[in-house]
Design a protein around this motif. Structure first.
Motif, mmCIF file in Angstrom:
data_model
loop_
_atom_site.group_PDB
_atom_site.id
_atom_site.type_symbol
_atom_site.label_atom_id
_atom_site.label_comp_id
_atom_site.label_asym_id
_atom_site.label_seq_id
_atom_site.Cartn_x
_atom_site.Cartn_y
_atom_site.Cartn_z
ATOM 1 N N LEU A 175 0.871 -1.171 0.000
ATOM 2 C CA LEU A 175 0.000 0.000 0.000
ATOM 3 C C LEU A 175 0.908 1.220 0.000
ATOM 4 O O LEU A 175 1.783 1.342 0.862
ATOM 5 N N THR A 176 0.723 2.095 -0.988
ATOM 6 C CA THR A 176 1.540 3.299 -1.099
ATOM 7 C C THR A 176 0.658 4.522 -0.920
ATOM 8 O O THR A 176 -0.427 4.596 -1.501
ATOM 9 N N VAL A 177 1.145 5.471 -0.136
ATOM 10 C CA VAL A 177 0.491 6.763 0.042
ATOM 11 C C VAL A 177 1.530 7.817 -0.319
ATOM 12 O O VAL A 177 2.643 7.790 0.208
ATOM 13 N N ARG A 178 1.173 8.725 -1.255
ATOM 14 C CA ARG A 178 2.091 9.803 -1.655
ATOM 15 C C ARG A 178 1.364 11.130 -1.503
ATOM 16 O O ARG A 178 0.168 11.226 -1.775
ATOM 17 N N TRP A 179 2.143 12.143 -1.112
ATOM 18 C CA TRP A 179 1.536 13.474 -1.018
ATOM 19 C C TRP A 179 2.579 14.524 -1.349
ATOM 20 O O TRP A 179 3.759 14.325 -1.075
ATOM 21 N N PRO A 180 2.142 15.622 -2.000
ATOM 22 C CA PRO A 180 0.825 15.847 -2.583
ATOM 23 C C PRO A 180 0.656 15.036 -3.866
ATOM 24 O O PRO A 180 1.589 14.402 -4.334
ATOM 25 N N SER A 181 -0.536 15.083 -4.425
ATOM 26 C CA SER A 181 -0.820 14.415 -5.688
ATOM 27 C C SER A 181 -0.478 15.389 -6.817
ATOM 28 O O SER A 181 -1.109 16.433 -6.949
ATOM 29 N N VAL A 182 0.552 15.036 -7.595
ATOM 30 C CA VAL A 182 1.093 15.951 -8.599
ATOM 31 C C VAL A 182 0.993 15.329 -9.975
ATOM 32 O O VAL A 182 1.514 14.233 -10.186
ATOM 33 N N PRO A 183 0.355 16.004 -10.940
ATOM 34 C CA PRO A 183 0.291 15.461 -12.298
ATOM 35 C C PRO A 183 1.672 15.232 -12.886
ATOM 36 O O PRO A 183 2.633 15.928 -12.570
ATOM 37 N N GLY A 184 1.759 14.203 -13.735
ATOM 38 C CA GLY A 184 2.979 13.926 -14.473
ATOM 39 C C GLY A 184 3.969 13.019 -13.769
ATOM 40 O O GLY A 184 5.058 12.815 -14.276
ATOM 41 N N TRP A 185 3.618 12.449 -12.627
ATOM 42 C CA TRP A 185 4.558 11.633 -11.869
ATOM 43 C C TRP A 185 4.161 10.164 -11.865
ATOM 44 O O TRP A 185 4.362 9.465 -10.898
ATOM 45 N N ARG A 186 3.602 9.690 -12.947
ATOM 46 C CA ARG A 186 3.260 8.275 -13.061
ATOM 47 C C ARG A 186 3.903 7.731 -14.307
ATOM 48 O O ARG A 186 3.919 8.409 -15.339
ATOM 49 N N LEU A 187 4.429 6.510 -14.250
ATOM 50 C CA LEU A 187 4.922 5.885 -15.466
ATOM 51 C C LEU A 187 3.743 5.561 -16.369
ATOM 52 O O LEU A 187 2.647 5.242 -15.885
ATOM 53 N N PRO A 188 3.924 5.648 -17.688
ATOM 54 C CA PRO A 188 2.832 5.265 -18.581
ATOM 55 C C PRO A 188 2.509 3.780 -18.426
ATOM 56 O O PRO A 188 3.371 3.001 -18.031
ATOM 57 N N PRO A 189 1.253 3.393 -18.729
ATOM 58 C CA PRO A 189 0.893 1.970 -18.631
ATOM 59 C C PRO A 189 1.816 1.126 -19.510
ATOM 60 O O PRO A 189 2.262 1.583 -20.561
ATOM 61 N N PRO A 190 2.093 -0.126 -19.071
ATOM 62 C CA PRO A 190 2.977 -0.983 -19.867
ATOM 63 C C PRO A 190 2.354 -1.356 -21.196
ATOM 64 O O PRO A 190 1.176 -1.329 -21.372
#
Length: 123
Positions: free
Chosen positions: A108-123
């Motif tokens: 379970l991961t909790v990150r803050w704040p929630s910032v656009p652009g910080w996710r890897l694209p889907p595989p």
């Protein structure tokens, strides 16, 4: 959801969004949309490794082991989570990657704040 309450199943709901249950990437106006925090239910097959290092991190993160073994790789050390409830917190500026152990692993991961652009694209 029409009454301010959402009930779901993390394993099922997360499949639709790379494990993410809550954050800026959920539709605006929905209870699960948040610019303050992100929550992810991560189910990782044995040996799975993050596709690329996360660099120039500006958020704080908490990762809690639910089941399995999980290696959080930081530039200066690796933290191994091996017992349910083990957790690690890292802050802004901590480049990181990860690898699951030799059994299916759930975190379970909790990150803050929630910032656009910080996710890897889907595989």
């Amino acid at each position: 959801m029409t009454d301010g309450v959402y009930a779901g199943r993390a394993g099922e709901d997360g499949v639709r969004n790379q494990g993410w249950l809550l954050g800026h990437f959920m539709p605006k106006g929905e209870l699960l949309h948040s610019d303050a925090v992100e929550v992810k239910w991560g189910v990782h097959p044995p040996g799975e490794r993050r596709a690329a290092w996360a660099t120039q991190e500006i958020r704080t993160a908490l990762l809690v082991l639910i089941r399995g073994v999980f290696h959080i790789e930081l530039r200066d050390r690796t933290v191994v989570l091996s017992e349910p409830g083990d957790y690690v917190v890292w802050g802004p500026g901590q480049d990181h990657s990860w690898q699951a152990g030799d059994v299916e692993t759930v975190v379970l991961t909790v990150r803050w704040p929630s910032v656009p652009g910080w996710r890897l694209p889907p595989p």
